[in-house]
Design a protein around this motif. Sequence first.
Motif, PDB file in Angstrom:
ATOM      1  N   LYS A  60       0.829  -1.201   0.000  1.00  0.00           N
ATOM      2  CA  LYS A  60       0.000   0.000   0.000  1.00  0.00           C
ATOM      3  C   LYS A  60       0.866   1.255   0.000  1.00  0.00           C
ATOM      4  O   LYS A  60       2.077   1.194   0.221  1.00  0.00           O
ATOM      5  N   LYS A  90      -3.142  18.798   0.929  1.00  0.00           N
ATOM      6  CA  LYS A  90      -4.048  18.273  -0.099  1.00  0.00           C
ATOM      7  C   LYS A  90      -3.301  17.939  -1.381  1.00  0.00           C
ATOM      8  O   LYS A  90      -3.562  16.897  -2.013  1.00  0.00           O
ATOM      9  N   MET A 116      -1.370  14.651  -0.854  1.00  0.00           N
ATOM     10  CA  MET A 116      -2.210  13.453  -0.847  1.00  0.00           C
ATOM     11  C   MET A 116      -2.848  13.201  -2.205  1.00  0.00           C
ATOM     12  O   MET A 116      -3.016  12.041  -2.612  1.00  0.00           O
ATOM     13  N   ARG A 117      -3.192  14.268  -2.939  1.00  0.00           N
ATOM     14  CA  ARG A 117      -3.733  14.070  -4.290  1.00  0.00           C
ATOM     15  C   ARG A 117      -2.680  13.471  -5.212  1.00  0.00           C
ATOM     16  O   ARG A 117      -2.993  12.660  -6.087  1.00  0.00           O
ATOM     17  N   THR A 118      -1.434  13.865  -5.003  1.00  0.00           N
ATOM     18  CA  THR A 118      -0.346  13.374  -5.863  1.00  0.00           C
ATOM     19  C   THR A 118      -0.055  11.902  -5.615  1.00  0.00           C
ATOM     20  O   THR A 118       0.102  11.125  -6.558  1.00  0.00           O
ATOM     21  N   GLN A 160      -1.877   9.707  -3.302  1.00  0.00           N
ATOM     22  CA  GLN A 160      -3.035   8.868  -2.988  1.00  0.00           C
ATOM     23  C   GLN A 160      -2.736   7.826  -1.894  1.00  0.00           C
ATOM     24  O   GLN A 160      -2.822   6.613  -2.116  1.00  0.00           O
ATOM     25  N   ASN A 209      -3.036   5.214   1.029  1.00  0.00           N
ATOM     26  CA  ASN A 209      -4.080   4.346   1.585  1.00  0.00           C
ATOM     27  C   ASN A 209      -4.160   4.469   3.100  1.00  0.00           C
ATOM     28  O   ASN A 209      -5.246   4.422   3.678  1.00  0.00           O
ATOM     29  N   ASP A 248     -10.605  13.604   1.488  1.00  0.00           N
ATOM     30  CA  ASP A 248     -10.721  14.081   0.102  1.00  0.00           C
ATOM     31  C   ASP A 248     -10.154  13.084  -0.906  1.00  0.00           C
ATOM     32  O   ASP A 248     -10.604  13.049  -2.057  1.00  0.00           O
ATOM     33  N   VAL A 249      -9.145  12.294  -0.493  1.00  0.00           N
ATOM     34  CA  VAL A 249      -8.553  11.326  -1.426  1.00  0.00           C
ATOM     35  C   VAL A 249      -9.027   9.908  -1.127  1.00  0.00           C
ATOM     36  O   VAL A 249      -8.470   8.933  -1.638  1.00  0.00           O
ATOM     37  N   ASN A 250     -10.077   9.783  -0.281  1.00  0.00           N
ATOM     38  CA  ASN A 250     -10.643   8.466   0.052  1.00  0.00           C
ATOM     39  C   ASN A 250      -9.619   7.519   0.669  1.00  0.00           C
ATOM     40  O   ASN A 250      -9.598   6.315   0.369  1.00  0.00           O
ATOM     41  N   ALA A 251      -8.748   8.060   1.521  1.00  0.00           N
ATOM     42  CA  ALA A 251      -7.797   7.193   2.216  1.00  0.00           C
ATOM     43  C   ALA A 251      -8.550   6.163   3.050  1.00  0.00           C
ATOM     44  O   ALA A 251      -9.623   6.448   3.591  1.00  0.00           O
ATOM     45  N   THR A 301     -13.158   7.363   5.227  1.00  0.00           N
ATOM     46  CA  THR A 301     -11.892   7.058   5.900  1.00  0.00           C
ATOM     47  C   THR A 301     -12.155   6.572   7.316  1.00  0.00           C
ATOM     48  O   THR A 301     -12.983   7.132   8.034  1.00  0.00           O
TER      49      THR A 301
END
Length: 513
Positions: free
Chosen positions: A154, A227, A230-232, A234, A236, A274-277, A316
Motif C-alpha cells: 500500500k 491536499k 495526498m492528491r499526488t 493517494q 491508503n 478528500d482522497v478516500n484514504a 476514511t
Amino acid sequence: MLMRSIVALINGGSQNTTNVIVYGAGETGCQLVRSLGATNYHAVAFVDDNPTIQGSVIYGLKVYNPKKAQELIVRYNAKITLLALGGAGRNQKSKIIKQLEDLGTAVKTIPPIHQIVEGTAKISDLQDVSIEDLLGREPVAAEPKLLSRCIKNKVVMVTGAGGSIGSELTRQILNLKPAKLILFEISEFSLYTIEQELIQNCKAKGSKCKTEIIPILGSVQNLPHLKQTMRTFQPNTIYHAAAYKHVPMVEHNIVEGVKNNIFGTWNCAQAAIDVNADSFVLVSTDKAVRPTNVMGTTKRIAELVLQALAKHQNKTRFTMVRFGNVLGSSGSVVPLFRKQIKSGGPITVTHPDIIRYFMTIPEAAELVIQAGSMGMGGDVFVLDMGEPVKIADLAVEMIKLSGLTVCSAENPNGDIAIEYSGLRPGEKLYEELLIGDNVSGTEHKRIMRAEEKSLSWKDTEALLTALNSACAAYDGVTIKQLLLDAPTDYVGTLELVDPLSKQNLSITSQFTH
C-alpha cells in the motif's frame, strides 16, 4: 593470555587496570573474559546464580554465588560489575540489576558479542545499563496480520516522520513492504536524516526492498500543501505523528500549540477524506486524559475531531492510539539524567512524588501499527504501559548503577545530589490512560479499546470555528476559555504564560471542569 590473567589476578591487577567482576559465567561471560586481555579492564571473579558451576574455576577465575558479590568487591577493589547475561529476558535482567545497584560498583553492559566478533564494536565499549532492562518490561510478540494489514503493498504516509515516534514508525513500516512510503516532515534536517537512514536500510535488503521512499517538506498547518501531497500520491494509510508534545513549550506558545495539534490534525484528516484514504491513525497521548495543560487538551480535542469525523463520513476509518512516555524520545528524562550524572550533578526532578508510564519507542510504534489495523471507526485505543515509574526512584537507581552515591541530608558526602525544581506550568504528578472505566480487550493483549464520550460534527465544527477566530486574533484569553469550556475535562486556569498572546492579562479563574 591465560597466564597473564592468572598472574594479574594474584597481583590484584596493575595500576593502569580497572578490576571488574563478571556476572554470568556462561558462553557470553567466557567470551568477555577472553577479550578483556587486550583492554585495561581486569576480570577478578565470576558470579553466577547457577549452583552447578559455583565453586568451579573458568579461565583462571573462580565462580561465586551472587551473594558473595559485596565481599568480592571489597576484596579485589572492583570498580565495575560487567553483565554477561546472554539471552536472559528483561524481567530476569531487571531482578539482577536491582540486586547489584546497592553494592557500590558501576554496573555496565558490553556490546552484543556478535558486534564484537564482526568488528563493529569493541569489548571496551562499555555501555550503561539500558533503562529497558532496568524496568524489566518483556516485549510481546507482534501479530503479523495486524502489522501488515494496512501497509503491505500500500501507499503509506507518516506525518512528523523525523520525530521520535514518527521515525520509528517509518523504520517498521519499511520492513512491512509498502509500495510507497511518504515522509512528511517540517524539519529539513530531520527529514534528510530519516530519508538517508531508510535508503541505506533499503539498499541493505537488496532486491527484497522495492519501496519507493518519498520525502516531503511541509507543515500540517498548511492545508493546500497537504491536499496537494495526498492528491499526488493517494495514500491508503496515514499515521499522524506530527504534533507539539512538550508540555511547558506549548504552555508558552498556546496559539501555535492549538494551530498545530488541533488544526493540523483536522487538516490531515480532511485531506485524507478528500482522497478516500482507507485508514487514518492518530498518535495520541496519556496527557489527553483529564488534562491539566494546553498540550494535553489540544490532543484530546484532536481526538474529538476524529471521533466526530468518523460519524460524519464513511470514506476514511479514523483510529486514535493513546500511550505514555517513550524511552529515548527528545523529551525523555533518561538522557537528561545521564548527562547530569556525567557532569557531576545535580539531577533535577520536578517533584519527589511525580510518576510516569514508560515504553520503548520500538514497542510503542509496533503497537500503534497493530492498533490502527483493528479500528472500526472512531476507536480510541490505549496501550498497556505496565507499572508506572516514580521518577525520583529512577534517578536514584541511575546514580547507583553509575557506581556513585546519592548526596542527601542522610549522606552529605554523597556524589550526586537530587534537586526538586517544582512542577512546571501545566504538569501533572501522574498521568492516566483512560477517562472512564468503560474499556474492553482486543485481539492483542497489550491493546485495549476505550469507549470515550464524543461530540457531533456540528458541535465540533462550532468549537473549531471559535478557536480559529481566537487564534487569528492571537487572543490567548479566549483560547484558554474555549479550552476550559470544551468537553475535555481540562482542569486549568485563565492564567497565560504565552508572551506573544495579544491579551496577556494573567487573569486567574476558579472555573474548572
